[in-house]
Design a protein around this motif. Sequence first.
Motif, PDB file in Angstrom:
ATOM      1  N   LEU A 136       0.657  -0.965  -0.496  1.00 14.85           N
ATOM      2  CA  LEU A 136       0.031  -0.111  -0.003  1.00 14.85           C
ATOM      3  C   LEU A 136       1.171   0.960   0.005  1.00 14.85           C
ATOM      4  CD1 LEU A 136      -2.921  -1.360   2.498  1.00 14.85           C
ATOM      5  CD2 LEU A 136      -3.263  -0.806   0.104  1.00 14.85           C
ATOM      6  N   ALA A 137       2.394   1.397   0.797  1.00 15.31           N
ATOM      7  CA  ALA A 137       3.200   2.279   0.608  1.00 15.31           C
ATOM      8  C   ALA A 137       3.821   3.005  -0.189  1.00 15.31           C
ATOM      9  CB  ALA A 137       3.671   2.244   2.420  1.00 15.31           C
ATOM     10  N   ARG A 138       3.717   1.150  -0.699  1.00  9.96           N
ATOM     11  CA  ARG A 138       5.658   1.595  -1.721  1.00  9.96           C
ATOM     12  C   ARG A 138       4.712   2.715  -3.463  1.00  9.96           C
ATOM     13  NH1 ARG A 138       6.578  -2.021  -6.119  1.00  9.96           N
ATOM     14  NH2 ARG A 138       4.568  -3.486  -5.892  1.00  9.96           N
ATOM     15  N   PRO A 139       3.351   2.598  -3.616  1.00 14.17           N
ATOM     16  CA  PRO A 139       3.643   2.933  -4.771  1.00 14.17           C
ATOM     17  C   PRO A 139       2.984   4.545  -3.914  1.00 14.17           C
ATOM     18  CG  PRO A 139       1.430   1.826  -5.074  1.00 14.17           C
ATOM     19  CD  PRO A 139       2.113   1.133  -3.082  1.00 14.17           C
ATOM     20  N   ILE A 140       3.397   5.542  -3.585  1.00 15.56           N
ATOM     21  CA  ILE A 140       3.012   6.721  -2.886  1.00 15.56           C
ATOM     22  C   ILE A 140       4.933   7.272  -3.347  1.00 15.56           C
ATOM     23  CG2 ILE A 140       3.348   8.539  -0.973  1.00 15.56           C
ATOM     24  CD1 ILE A 140       1.321   5.762   1.005  1.00 15.56           C
ATOM     25  N   PRO A 141       4.798   8.314  -3.845  1.00 20.06           N
ATOM     26  CA  PRO A 141       5.868   8.793  -4.193  1.00 20.06           C
ATOM     27  C   PRO A 141       6.206   9.525  -2.841  1.00 20.06           C
ATOM     28  CG  PRO A 141       4.264  10.122  -5.726  1.00 20.06           C
ATOM     29  CD  PRO A 141       3.564   8.616  -4.886  1.00 20.06           C
ATOM     30  N   ALA A 142       7.722   9.370  -2.895  1.00 21.95           N
ATOM     31  CA  ALA A 142       8.853   9.354  -1.559  1.00 21.95           C
ATOM     32  C   ALA A 142       8.530  11.192  -1.434  1.00 21.95           C
ATOM     33  CB  ALA A 142       9.535   9.055  -1.305  1.00 21.95           C
ATOM     34  N   ILE A 143       7.935  11.674  -2.620  1.00 26.38           N
ATOM     35  CA  ILE A 143       8.285  13.644  -2.235  1.00 26.38           C
ATOM     36  C   ILE A 143       6.811  13.627  -1.685  1.00 26.38           C
ATOM     37  CG2 ILE A 143       7.807  14.084  -4.642  1.00 26.38           C
ATOM     38  CD1 ILE A 143      10.452  15.390  -2.111  1.00 26.38           C
ATOM     39  N   ALA A 144       6.040  13.374  -2.075  1.00 26.19           N
ATOM     40  CA  ALA A 144       4.335  13.710  -1.277  1.00 26.19           C
ATOM     41  C   ALA A 144       4.541  13.531   0.018  1.00 26.19           C
ATOM     42  CB  ALA A 144       3.618  12.836  -1.835  1.00 26.19           C
ATOM     43  N   ILE A 145       5.724  12.493   0.728  1.00 27.05           N
ATOM     44  CA  ILE A 145       5.710  12.388   2.553  1.00 27.05           C
ATOM     45  C   ILE A 145       6.328  13.762   3.231  1.00 27.05           C
ATOM     46  CG2 ILE A 145       6.192  10.676   4.214  1.00 27.05           C
ATOM     47  CD1 ILE A 145       3.970   9.514   1.811  1.00 27.05           C
ATOM     48  N   VAL A 146       6.633  14.614   1.991  1.00 28.43           N
ATOM     49  CA  VAL A 146       7.472  15.901   2.416  1.00 28.43           C
ATOM     50  C   VAL A 146       6.363  16.462   3.847  1.00 28.43           C
ATOM     51  CG1 VAL A 146       8.302  17.931   2.218  1.00 28.43           C
ATOM     52  CG2 VAL A 146       8.941  16.221   0.810  1.00 28.43           C
ATOM     53  N   PRO A 147       5.174  16.989   3.246  1.00 23.63           N
ATOM     54  CA  PRO A 147       4.471  17.445   4.690  1.00 23.63           C
ATOM     55  C   PRO A 147       4.269  16.871   5.663  1.00 23.63           C
ATOM     56  CG  PRO A 147       3.497  18.136   2.635  1.00 23.63           C
ATOM     57  CD  PRO A 147       4.926  16.741   2.452  1.00 23.63           C
ATOM     58  N   VAL A 148       4.185  15.459   5.958  1.00 22.38           N
ATOM     59  CA  VAL A 148       3.958  14.519   7.080  1.00 22.38           C
ATOM     60  C   VAL A 148       5.444  14.457   7.696  1.00 22.38           C
ATOM     61  CG1 VAL A 148       4.198  11.803   7.777  1.00 22.38           C
ATOM     62  CG2 VAL A 148       2.288  13.068   5.577  1.00 22.38           C
ATOM     63  N   ALA A 149       6.880  14.165   6.968  1.00 22.25           N
ATOM     64  CA  ALA A 149       7.756  14.899   7.453  1.00 22.25           C
ATOM     65  C   ALA A 149       8.297  15.640   7.734  1.00 22.25           C
ATOM     66  CB  ALA A 149       9.276  14.173   7.141  1.00 22.25           C
ATOM     67  N   ILE A 150       7.499  16.396   7.848  1.00 21.68           N
ATOM     68  CA  ILE A 150       7.657  18.188   8.771  1.00 21.68           C
ATOM     69  C   ILE A 150       7.074  18.401   9.239  1.00 21.68           C
ATOM     70  CG2 ILE A 150       7.226  20.430   8.388  1.00 21.68           C
ATOM     71  CD1 ILE A 150       7.582  20.221   5.411  1.00 21.68           C
ATOM     72  N   LEU A 151       5.851  17.504   9.808  1.00 21.63           N
ATOM     73  CA  LEU A 151       4.740  17.109  10.642  1.00 21.63           C
ATOM     74  C   LEU A 151       5.624  16.425  12.063  1.00 21.63           C
ATOM     75  CD1 LEU A 151       1.372  17.310   9.086  1.00 21.63           C
ATOM     76  CD2 LEU A 151       2.771  19.243  10.720  1.00 21.63           C
ATOM     77  N   MET A 152       6.193  15.061  10.944  1.00 18.56           N
ATOM     78  CA  MET A 152       6.934  14.086  12.009  1.00 18.56           C
ATOM     79  C   MET A 152       8.188  14.682  13.038  1.00 18.56           C
ATOM     80  SD  MET A 152       5.451  10.936   9.698  1.00 18.56           S
ATOM     81  CE  MET A 152       6.807   9.504  11.007  1.00 18.56           C
ATOM     82  N   PHE A 153       8.615  15.238  12.421  1.00 20.11           N
ATOM     83  CA  PHE A 153      10.054  15.402  13.018  1.00 20.11           C
ATOM     84  C   PHE A 153      10.480  16.332  13.477  1.00 20.11           C
ATOM     85  CE2 PHE A 153      10.194  11.699   9.819  1.00 20.11           C
ATOM     86  CZ  PHE A 153      11.474  10.372  10.820  1.00 20.11           C
ATOM     87  N   PRO A 154      11.172  16.990  14.332  1.00 21.43           N
ATOM     88  CA  PRO A 154      11.563  18.060  14.735  1.00 21.43           C
ATOM     89  C   PRO A 154      11.963  18.938  14.232  1.00 21.43           C
ATOM     90  CG  PRO A 154      13.243  16.582  16.062  1.00 21.43           C
ATOM     91  CD  PRO A 154      11.713  15.776  15.032  1.00 21.43           C
ATOM     92  N   GLU A 233      15.785  19.428  -0.196  1.00 19.76           N
ATOM     93  CA  GLU A 233      16.003  20.180   0.083  1.00 19.76           C
ATOM     94  C   GLU A 233      15.966  21.164  -0.771  1.00 19.76           C
ATOM     95  OE1 GLU A 233      20.985  18.291   0.664  1.00 19.76           O
ATOM     96  OE2 GLU A 233      20.173  19.077  -1.385  1.00 19.76           O
ATOM     97  N   MET A 234      15.384  21.229  -2.172  1.00 19.20           N
ATOM     98  CA  MET A 234      15.077  22.363  -2.743  1.00 19.20           C
ATOM     99  C   MET A 234      13.231  22.958  -2.151  1.00 19.20           C
ATOM    100  SD  MET A 234      15.003  21.565  -6.498  1.00 19.20           S
ATOM    101  CE  MET A 234      16.335  21.699  -7.489  1.00 19.20           C
ATOM    102  N   ILE A 235      12.354  22.298  -0.975  1.00 19.53           N
ATOM    103  CA  ILE A 235      11.468  22.234   0.069  1.00 19.53           C
ATOM    104  C   ILE A 235      11.670  23.176   0.566  1.00 19.53           C
ATOM    105  CG2 ILE A 235       8.862  21.592   0.419  1.00 19.53           C
ATOM    106  CD1 ILE A 235       9.159  19.164  -1.781  1.00 19.53           C
ATOM    107  N   SER A 236      12.590  21.870   1.616  1.00 15.50           N
ATOM    108  CA  SER A 236      12.617  22.144   2.780  1.00 15.50           C
ATOM    109  C   SER A 236      13.682  22.688   3.627  1.00 15.50           C
ATOM    110  CB  SER A 236      11.737  21.665   3.953  1.00 15.50           C
ATOM    111  OG  SER A 236      11.917  20.489   3.591  1.00 15.50           O
ATOM    112  N   GLY A 237      14.691  22.598   2.343  1.00 13.07           N
ATOM    113  CA  GLY A 237      16.518  22.626   3.067  1.00 13.07           C
ATOM    114  C   GLY A 237      17.055  23.869   3.705  1.00 13.07           C
ATOM    115  N   ARG A 238      18.013  24.018   4.079  1.00 10.88           N
ATOM    116  CA  ARG A 238      18.117  25.402   4.438  1.00 10.88           C
ATOM    117  C   ARG A 238      19.764  25.145   4.080  1.00 10.88           C
ATOM    118  NH1 ARG A 238      15.319  25.055   8.438  1.00 10.88           N
ATOM    119  NH2 ARG A 238      13.795  26.682   9.078  1.00 10.88           N
TER     120      ARG A 238
END
Length: 294
Positions: A136-154, A233-238
Amino acid sequence: MSTTTALRVDIADGPAERGAAERGARAGRRPSAGGIAWRSRAIRTASVLAAVGAWQFLTANNIRLWVRFDTLPTVTEIVRAFRHQLGTDTFYLDLGQSLIRILTGFGLAAVIGVTTGVALGRSRWFSDVLGPLTELARPIPAIAIVPVAILMFPDDEAGIVFITFLAAYFPVMVSTRHAVRALPTIWEDSVRTLGGSRWDVLCQVVLPGSLPGVFSGLSVGIGVAWICVVSAEMISGRLGVGYRTWQAYTIVDYPGVFVGIITIGALGYLTSAAVELIGRRVTHWLPRVQEVAK
């Protein structure tokens, strides 16, 4: 001997003799391995130089075909920008940051992907429990998880590493799982017949036998990981090559954009080549295409 009989003999024996002679001539004229390697390198170098020359011609002369080359920087402008970047500390800081992210995420994906791939290929219980979740998780593009990663990690750093890990994990896991399931059962039966345990089967059959598939997944995974780490890095990197490339675009520094693109391509090529080199060294016992052809 009559004329008809002699003609029949010539027809029957001629092609075979000529074929043997031709094979002998080809064997005598066969170039050495070193000659083939040098010719291959020369062709590859010529193809790259031809592409660079075509780019310079099209951009320097403001050619407009289907693509608007007149809006793109020339090769000389990109070289000047690259030379300037090489003289700054920021370039090497971005380079190191991207490498740390890719190596951390890819390293975790390699370890966890191979482990879960072997478990999914060997254990029916593990496959029933985690198999549906991975599919179920494999077809989801990893880049689409960026908003979730921002919420999950400090912090952004952990989120980017997580995205990189996720991108490389699924190619490694799927390739390992298929390699394990494709192993001939007679190999395991032979070890069992000789009194081997399940650990012996794992160490002597499963892991060595699945190595070609494992490294195929690693080779694909490192390429996908570079795509996603640069996008993250383009979306949320410094810091990082992807962040610097996007920043160059926002300030209309198009030669700087191409410096970032070329740097990303070079890093991806080097890391992929390293994975393939390690794979060849680890699976040196396998017959290669050239050996099979002989």
